[in-house]
Write a protein that holds these residues in place. Sequence first.
Motif, PDB file in Angstrom:
ATOM      1  N   SER A 193      20.173  39.863  37.378  1.00 12.03           N
ATOM      2  CA  SER A 193      18.830  39.177  37.237  1.00 12.03           C
ATOM      3  C   SER A 193      18.288  38.431  38.431  1.00 12.03           C
ATOM      4  N   HIS A 194      19.242  38.471  39.443  1.00  7.17           N
ATOM      5  CA  HIS A 194      18.592  37.910  40.913  1.00  7.17           C
ATOM      6  C   HIS A 194      17.590  38.534  41.279  1.00  7.17           C
ATOM      7  N   PRO A 195      16.552  38.139  42.174  1.00  8.48           N
ATOM      8  CA  PRO A 195      15.618  39.138  42.913  1.00  8.48           C
ATOM      9  C   PRO A 195      16.384  39.780  43.756  1.00  8.48           C
ATOM     10  N   LEU A 196      17.339  39.451  44.566  1.00  9.12           N
ATOM     11  CA  LEU A 196      18.035  40.223  45.453  1.00  9.12           C
ATOM     12  C   LEU A 196      18.526  41.685  44.886  1.00  9.12           C
ATOM     13  N   ALA A 197      19.022  41.418  43.722  1.00 11.23           N
ATOM     14  CA  ALA A 197      19.891  42.576  43.016  1.00 11.23           C
ATOM     15  C   ALA A 197      19.021  43.772  43.077  1.00 11.23           C
ATOM     16  N   ALA A 198      17.864  43.725  43.033  1.00 15.56           N
ATOM     17  CA  ALA A 198      16.961  44.991  42.659  1.00 15.56           C
ATOM     18  C   ALA A 198      16.534  45.546  44.089  1.00 15.56           C
TER      19      ALA A 198
ATOM     20  N   ALA B 164      45.854  28.597  46.863  1.00 15.27           N
ATOM     21  CA  ALA B 164      46.314  29.573  45.535  1.00 15.27           C
ATOM     22  C   ALA B 164      46.816  31.077  45.848  1.00 15.27           C
ATOM     23  N   LEU B 165      45.895  31.484  46.598  1.00 10.40           N
ATOM     24  CA  LEU B 165      46.153  33.051  46.899  1.00 10.40           C
ATOM     25  C   LEU B 165      47.396  33.142  47.409  1.00 10.40           C
ATOM     26  N   ARG B 166      47.877  32.290  48.292  1.00 10.49           N
ATOM     27  CA  ARG B 166      48.984  32.396  49.154  1.00 10.49           C
ATOM     28  C   ARG B 166      50.362  32.088  48.260  1.00 10.49           C
ATOM     29  N   LEU B 167      49.869  31.310  47.268  1.00  8.99           N
ATOM     30  CA  LEU B 167      51.157  31.088  46.282  1.00  8.99           C
ATOM     31  C   LEU B 167      51.157  32.398  45.395  1.00  8.99           C
ATOM     32  N   VAL B 168      49.812  32.897  44.830  1.00 13.20           N
ATOM     33  CA  VAL B 168      49.929  34.003  43.851  1.00 13.20           C
ATOM     34  C   VAL B 168      50.687  35.201  44.389  1.00 13.20           C
ATOM     35  N   GLU B 169      50.175  35.492  45.769  1.00 15.88           N
ATOM     36  CA  GLU B 169      50.910  36.645  46.526  1.00 15.88           C
ATOM     37  C   GLU B 169      52.288  36.461  46.453  1.00 15.88           C
ATOM     38  N   ARG B 170      52.957  35.397  46.480  1.00 19.65           N
ATOM     39  CA  ARG B 170      54.283  35.104  46.764  1.00 19.65           C
ATOM     40  C   ARG B 170      55.021  35.549  45.266  1.00 19.65           C
ATOM     41  N   LEU B 171      54.295  35.532  44.273  1.00 20.26           N
ATOM     42  CA  LEU B 171      54.908  35.697  42.835  1.00 20.26           C
ATOM     43  C   LEU B 171      55.524  37.121  42.872  1.00 20.26           C
ATOM     44  N   SER B 172      56.820  37.132  42.030  1.00 19.84           N
ATOM     45  CA  SER B 172      57.407  38.631  42.275  1.00 19.84           C
ATOM     46  C   SER B 172      56.472  39.634  41.107  1.00 19.84           C
ATOM     47  N   ALA B 173      55.921  38.984  40.249  1.00 21.76           N
ATOM     48  CA  ALA B 173      55.251  39.962  39.436  1.00 21.76           C
ATOM     49  C   ALA B 173      54.020  40.423  39.958  1.00 21.76           C
ATOM     50  N   VAL B 174      53.455  39.660  41.187  1.00 16.86           N
ATOM     51  CA  VAL B 174      52.161  40.379  41.808  1.00 16.86           C
ATOM     52  C   VAL B 174      52.393  41.278  43.017  1.00 16.86           C
ATOM     53  N   ASN B 175      52.037  42.494  42.825  1.00 21.35           N
ATOM     54  CA  ASN B 175      52.269  43.412  43.682  1.00 21.35           C
ATOM     55  C   ASN B 175      51.189  43.470  44.802  1.00 21.35           C
ATOM     56  N   GLU B 176      50.026  42.965  44.563  1.00 22.30           N
ATOM     57  CA  GLU B 176      48.891  43.114  45.481  1.00 22.30           C
ATOM     58  C   GLU B 176      47.619  42.298  45.207  1.00 22.30           C
ATOM     59  N   ILE B 177      47.065  41.726  45.968  1.00 23.15           N
ATOM     60  CA  ILE B 177      45.867  41.177  45.657  1.00 23.15           C
ATOM     61  C   ILE B 177      44.706  42.072  46.419  1.00 23.15           C
ATOM     62  N   SER B 178      44.288  42.799  45.632  1.00 20.54           N
ATOM     63  CA  SER B 178      43.411  43.921  46.090  1.00 20.54           C
ATOM     64  C   SER B 178      42.063  43.433  46.515  1.00 20.54           C
ATOM     65  N   ASN B 179      41.582  42.527  45.992  1.00 20.38           N
ATOM     66  CA  ASN B 179      40.191  42.145  46.523  1.00 20.38           C
ATOM     67  C   ASN B 179      39.798  40.600  46.129  1.00 20.38           C
ATOM     68  N   CYS B 180      38.857  40.197  46.954  1.00 20.82           N
ATOM     69  CA  CYS B 180      38.544  38.536  46.819  1.00 20.82           C
ATOM     70  C   CYS B 180      36.861  38.447  46.990  1.00 20.82           C
ATOM     71  N   ILE B 181      36.023  38.501  46.388  1.00 20.06           N
ATOM     72  CA  ILE B 181      34.552  38.580  46.453  1.00 20.06           C
ATOM     73  C   ILE B 181      33.926  37.225  46.033  1.00 20.06           C
ATOM     74  N   ARG B 182      33.106  36.846  46.991  1.00 21.84           N
ATOM     75  CA  ARG B 182      32.558  35.422  46.557  1.00 21.84           C
ATOM     76  C   ARG B 182      31.407  35.787  45.756  1.00 21.84           C
ATOM     77  N   VAL B 183      31.133  34.936  44.617  1.00 25.49           N
ATOM     78  CA  VAL B 183      29.976  35.116  43.630  1.00 25.49           C
ATOM     79  C   VAL B 183      29.061  33.931  43.747  1.00 25.49           C
ATOM     80  N   GLU B 184      27.689  34.482  44.141  1.00 26.18           N
ATOM     81  CA  GLU B 184      26.465  33.590  44.356  1.00 26.18           C
ATOM     82  C   GLU B 184      25.356  33.699  43.601  1.00 26.18           C
ATOM     83  N   GLY B 185      24.486  32.935  43.714  1.00 33.72           N
ATOM     84  CA  GLY B 185      23.049  33.070  43.005  1.00 33.72           C
ATOM     85  C   GLY B 185      23.171  32.793  41.517  1.00 33.72           C
ATOM     86  N   ASN B 186      24.209  32.013  41.029  1.00 28.03           N
ATOM     87  CA  ASN B 186      23.912  31.837  39.740  1.00 28.03           C
ATOM     88  C   ASN B 186      23.258  30.649  39.247  1.00 28.03           C
TER      89      ASN B 186
END
Lengths: 429, 429
Positions: free
Chosen positions: A272-277, A407-429
């Motif tokens: 709904s943000h003006p930039l989205a269109a 937190a991401l440094r901690l998460v990527e060390r967890l044995s059950a986590v294979n990959e942090i595939s992406n991290c994208i900032r969310v703005e305009g709310n």
Amino acid sequence: MHSPVKIALLGLGTVGRGVYRILTDNAENIAHKVGAPLIIARILVRDPHKDRGLEVDRSLLTGDFSAILEDPDIAIIVEVMGGIHPALDYALAALERGKSLVTANKDMIALHGRELFAAAEASGADLLFEGSVAGGIPIIRPLKQCLAANRIQEIMGIINGTTNFMLTRMTLEGADFHQVLQEAQARGYAEADPSADIEGLDAARKLAILASIAFNSRITINDVYVEGISRITARDIAYAGELNYVIKLLGIARETPEGIEVRVHPTMVPKSHPLAAVNDVFNAIFVRGDAVGETMFYGRGAGEMPTGSAVAADVMDAARNILHKVPGIVGCTCYEQKPVKPMGRLESMYYLRLQVADRPGVLASIAYAFGDKEVSLASVLQKHTDGEKAEIVLVTHRVREQNLQDALRLVERLSAVNEISNCIRVEGN
Amino acid sequence: MHSPVKIALLGLGTVGRGVYRILTDNAENIAHKVGAPLIIARILVRDPHKDRGLEVDRSLLTGDFSAILEDPDIAIIVEVMGGIHPALDYALAALERGKSLVTANKDMIALHGRELFAAAEASGADLLFEGSVAGGIPIIRPLKQCLAANRIQEIMGIINGTTNFMLTRMTLEGADFHQVLQEAQARGYAEADPSADIEGLDAARKLAILASIAFNSRITINDVYVEGISRITARDIAYAGELNYVIKLLGIARETPEGIEVRVHPTMVPKSHPLAAVNDVFNAIFVRGDAVGETMFYGRGAGEMPTGSAVAADVMDAARNILHKVPGIVGCTCYEQKPVKPMGRLESMYYLRLQVADRPGVLASIAYAFGDKEVSLASVLQKHTDGEKAEIVLVTHRVREQNLQDALRLVERLSAVNEISNCIRVEGN
């Protein structure tokens, strides 16, 4: 009518041709508005014999800059050659002689704005550069004059047409990055070496210019945090859509009590943000001021005629100022020195996509790691489970960037986590 | 820093309060940018004792305009009282004395622009009116300067917030006209007598101002064809949606070989058009130039602070021009005289909604009547048949308005046709 104002073009490439065409085709109207005819008296080119796909009086072409510089009748120099060398030397020499300078050269302004403005101020010449940001969209003069009574709080801009074209295609067609890059190159929207566009450097230069004007404090390219779009996948785009967002490469600059935020990165913005269109090669710059509230400026961000339009308008203003003997009437507006806020202190929401083992307790261990760094989660979606592996999509609440990265440094060390595939900032709310 | 520039405000209503707040709150930045402090030296009010919800030095208030006019220290008059009388007399008197005039008064500029500009030119004063159109959105200066090298081909604007709010509510909620009018009045977006807004007169005044600048030829309010939104029903909105359009009240001005088109009316625009996403009280002005291509300017079209932002920026420019001894540097741009194209010669697509008898042969007789006047139909939808009556929705190809009107006269005479319920122009394809 005053007697003609004489102009020299440095360069006759894409933008130079546009300027030539506009000043020639619309000469009569332009003369009426300025109060004097504008005459292109000289055009500096490397090879006067090259065919330029343009009807141009060949006697105007010269390879000799000093002949232009030494000609006292030439009052305005229009630098449309691009690059830093020799453009910067020519620009400085022109300003030092008191000739007004119009340029569309974002690299030169973003890197050498300070010395150019110092030279302009010393000789009392105009330094105008509307064409350097977002092509034909009026944004420099609106910031410097029309919105001048505001404290600008925020700028969010789609200021690179190549990446906006690519992200639009990825969104509408579900295509992947490499496919749309080829399409952009085939259409001439992306260069053979597309890195300046897709890695966000082109946008960063423009953002440095906009932020300097908006916040009255010199921001250089080195101040800008930059992340490009090459890690954005079709899957991220699809998840963004499910979450009611679109992904755009934004230049964002904000004044905060901790300093100026200035950053270029892929960003999820609400549909709904003006930039989205704002799609395809179009650019748009969203500006929030304390008085005016939200405004947006939309149009073509590049090209012979749109950028030519901005340059020609600057030439008209420079000519008018010369006729009235007030060149430099609106000069540099960087009269403050504000700190740049370190990225770690940014507050934002974040979208995260992780590859994990599909077994009980994984989500709990991830949530625990985030909680440990005070990152609270707004939503968690488990996707594409195949019994062995699963994909998890998380959106955080508003948190400090540093906490998120910790937190991401901690998460990527967890044995059950294979990959942090992406991290994208969310703005305009 | 130069010595202060002194200003008088005429009026301290909504816009006046905004200007006062901005010039006071942002005084330091404004002084930096102008090169001198701006001082509000006098404020003309009818009743100096009224409470205005504003901390204001009461010694500034006066009921005596002549004291302002005769004060040689007051260099800029800011007319924010609205209406024609006595605003026009005051404005002309100020300009005749060589004081620069800043106004947000669209009625006064649209009706008396010519004499005001003549007075400004005679005394060499500035006449600035950015606040008169679309509140805080920079559009006057962008047209006069940033896009000045273009031949402007077209302007399409959502330039009335009240009606845009109403049409947005009707579109999103399926509500009908009277329901949303009450909501708009309850929220203070519509006045007790809402006719100037809903009948399109407010938009027509703004369009006259924009068209005059865009086409360098004086357009008055009497030149503008005007139709309001009071005939738009929830049903028209729903059919528009089915056809992939939204209904907006647009001001449209276009230069054509047969003259300037200049009209305000409800318009169906494709959902994909940049104007379609401009909702609620927001305004936006879409401008097409021969060089720049498509641009759009978006923001709040009214209100204390947005309009105050535009007025304050004009005051800054007027002050800068006074300091540099160049008031009037950008004057009136109506240096041509172009004819206005009669509405009958307009070419457009049209949406039509008819109530007819539900019997065989009706559609054929209607199609025959249109064909007789060379109006060809792009689509025909039969709706709401109940065995006796039916509703028919037609969309024409591009045809002359006169032919369409002639065809409608034939159609309404057909015995099977009970009513021509609506006729809405379709643009932006």
